[in-house]
Design a protein around this motif. Sequence first.
Motif, PDB file in Angstrom:
ATOM      1  N   THR A   1     -23.327  79.226  10.183  1.00 55.25           N
ATOM      2  CA  THR A   1     -22.650  78.041   9.678  1.00 55.25           C
ATOM      3  C   THR A   1     -23.607  76.858   9.720  1.00 55.25           C
ATOM      4  O   THR A   1     -24.620  76.889  10.415  1.00 55.25           O
ATOM      5  CB  THR A   1     -21.404  77.709  10.533  1.00 55.25           C
ATOM      6  OG1 THR A   1     -21.841  77.376  11.849  1.00 55.25           O
ATOM      7  CG2 THR A   1     -20.429  78.871  10.581  1.00 55.25           C
ATOM      8  N   ARG A   2     -23.267  75.826   9.011  1.00 47.38           N
ATOM      9  CA  ARG A   2     -24.095  74.620   9.051  1.00 47.38           C
ATOM     10  C   ARG A   2     -24.065  73.989  10.435  1.00 47.38           C
ATOM     11  O   ARG A   2     -25.072  73.487  10.914  1.00 47.38           O
ATOM     12  CB  ARG A   2     -23.631  73.622   8.003  1.00 47.38           C
ATOM     13  CG  ARG A   2     -23.973  74.074   6.622  1.00 47.38           C
ATOM     14  CD  ARG A   2     -23.667  73.050   5.587  1.00 47.38           C
ATOM     15  NE  ARG A   2     -24.013  73.615   4.283  1.00 47.38           N
ATOM     16  CZ  ARG A   2     -23.747  73.057   3.150  1.00 47.38           C
ATOM     17  NH1 ARG A   2     -23.141  71.896   3.112  1.00 47.38           N
ATOM     18  NH2 ARG A   2     -24.081  73.633   2.019  1.00 47.38           N
ATOM     19  N   PHE A  46     -30.038  85.282  17.740  1.00 50.34           N
ATOM     20  CA  PHE A  46     -30.599  85.489  16.413  1.00 50.34           C
ATOM     21  C   PHE A  46     -30.328  86.891  15.900  1.00 50.34           C
ATOM     22  O   PHE A  46     -30.111  87.098  14.710  1.00 50.34           O
ATOM     23  CB  PHE A  46     -32.096  85.157  16.392  1.00 50.34           C
ATOM     24  CG  PHE A  46     -32.347  83.688  16.520  1.00 50.34           C
ATOM     25  CD1 PHE A  46     -32.033  82.830  15.485  1.00 50.34           C
ATOM     26  CD2 PHE A  46     -32.860  83.160  17.682  1.00 50.34           C
ATOM     27  CE1 PHE A  46     -32.234  81.466  15.607  1.00 50.34           C
ATOM     28  CE2 PHE A  46     -33.071  81.803  17.819  1.00 50.34           C
ATOM     29  CZ  PHE A  46     -32.755  80.954  16.776  1.00 50.34           C
ATOM     30  N   LYS A  47     -30.322  87.858  16.777  1.00 58.08           N
ATOM     31  CA  LYS A  47     -29.980  89.224  16.356  1.00 58.08           C
ATOM     32  C   LYS A  47     -28.557  89.262  15.813  1.00 58.08           C
ATOM     33  O   LYS A  47     -28.287  89.882  14.785  1.00 58.08           O
ATOM     34  CB  LYS A  47     -30.141  90.189  17.527  1.00 58.08           C
ATOM     35  CG  LYS A  47     -31.584  90.368  17.961  1.00 58.08           C
ATOM     36  CD  LYS A  47     -31.683  91.231  19.190  1.00 58.08           C
ATOM     37  CE  LYS A  47     -33.133  91.281  19.672  1.00 58.08           C
ATOM     38  NZ  LYS A  47     -33.266  91.937  20.969  1.00 58.08           N
ATOM     39  N   GLU A  51     -27.412  89.992  11.943  1.00 60.45           N
ATOM     40  CA  GLU A  51     -26.515  91.121  11.713  1.00 60.45           C
ATOM     41  C   GLU A  51     -25.324  90.694  10.849  1.00 60.45           C
ATOM     42  O   GLU A  51     -24.928  91.395   9.930  1.00 60.45           O
ATOM     43  CB  GLU A  51     -26.017  91.653  13.061  1.00 60.45           C
ATOM     44  CG  GLU A  51     -25.140  92.873  12.946  1.00 60.45           C
ATOM     45  CD  GLU A  51     -24.716  93.371  14.306  1.00 60.45           C
ATOM     46  OE1 GLU A  51     -23.507  93.541  14.515  1.00 60.45           O
ATOM     47  OE2 GLU A  51     -25.603  93.575  15.168  1.00 60.45           O
ATOM     48  N   VAL A  52     -24.789  89.510  11.128  1.00 62.16           N
ATOM     49  CA  VAL A  52     -23.633  89.003  10.388  1.00 62.16           C
ATOM     50  C   VAL A  52     -24.014  88.559   8.977  1.00 62.16           C
ATOM     51  O   VAL A  52     -23.250  88.730   8.036  1.00 62.16           O
ATOM     52  CB  VAL A  52     -22.981  87.826  11.160  1.00 62.16           C
ATOM     53  CG1 VAL A  52     -21.946  87.109  10.316  1.00 62.16           C
ATOM     54  CG2 VAL A  52     -22.367  88.325  12.452  1.00 62.16           C
ATOM     55  N   THR A  53     -25.211  88.018   8.821  1.00 60.33           N
ATOM     56  CA  THR A  53     -25.590  87.419   7.532  1.00 60.33           C
ATOM     57  C   THR A  53     -26.483  88.295   6.662  1.00 60.33           C
ATOM     58  O   THR A  53     -26.885  87.863   5.585  1.00 60.33           O
ATOM     59  CB  THR A  53     -26.314  86.081   7.761  1.00 60.33           C
ATOM     60  OG1 THR A  53     -27.498  86.317   8.527  1.00 60.33           O
ATOM     61  CG2 THR A  53     -25.429  85.079   8.464  1.00 60.33           C
ATOM     62  N   GLU A  54     -26.777  89.520   7.065  1.00 57.91           N
ATOM     63  CA  GLU A  54     -27.733  90.333   6.318  1.00 57.91           C
ATOM     64  C   GLU A  54     -27.314  90.616   4.881  1.00 57.91           C
ATOM     65  O   GLU A  54     -28.162  90.805   4.012  1.00 57.91           O
ATOM     66  CB  GLU A  54     -28.021  91.640   7.043  1.00 57.91           C
ATOM     67  CG  GLU A  54     -26.859  92.613   7.065  1.00 57.91           C
ATOM     68  CD  GLU A  54     -27.191  93.865   7.842  1.00 57.91           C
ATOM     69  OE1 GLU A  54     -28.375  94.229   7.912  1.00 57.91           O
ATOM     70  OE2 GLU A  54     -26.267  94.476   8.374  1.00 57.91           O
ATOM     71  N   SER A  55     -26.025  90.624   4.591  1.00 59.69           N
ATOM     72  CA  SER A  55     -25.587  90.926   3.234  1.00 59.69           C
ATOM     73  C   SER A  55     -25.499  89.680   2.344  1.00 59.69           C
ATOM     74  O   SER A  55     -25.237  89.792   1.160  1.00 59.69           O
ATOM     75  CB  SER A  55     -24.211  91.606   3.280  1.00 59.69           C
ATOM     76  OG  SER A  55     -23.252  90.719   3.822  1.00 59.69           O
TER      77      SER A  55
END
Length: 101
Positions: A1-2, A46-47, A51-55
Motif C-alpha cells: 500500500t502507499r 519484504f518477502k 509474495e503478495v504483490t508478485e502477480s
Amino acid sequence: TRRESRQIVGHKFITVNGKTVNIPSYQVKPGDVIEVRERKKGLQRFKDIFEVTESRVVPEWMEFNPETMQGTIKELPNRDQIDVLTGGAVDVMLIVELYSK
C-alpha cells in the motif's frame, strides 16, 4: 500500500541511486534506480510484500527486477498512468481551487 511504502521509506530501507532516502515525497527522475538497502533485503517483511504483490503488473513507466529488489524509472508517468486509490477520477480543478486560496 502507499501507506506502507511511505513507512518503509521513512525507516530508511530504500536507496535512490545508492543513497539512503527517508523522505516519502522524494522526487525521482527518469533513470533513477530505486532499491531496497542490502542489509534489509532479507527481512521477512519484504518477502511477505513480494509474495503478495508478485502477480501485480509493474507500471509501464518503470522497470522492476524482483530478484535484486531494484526498480528503474524509465520515464515520469503522465496523468492517465497514475493509479488512483479512490477508484474514480480525480477532479483536478478542485485541487487547483484548494491551492489557489
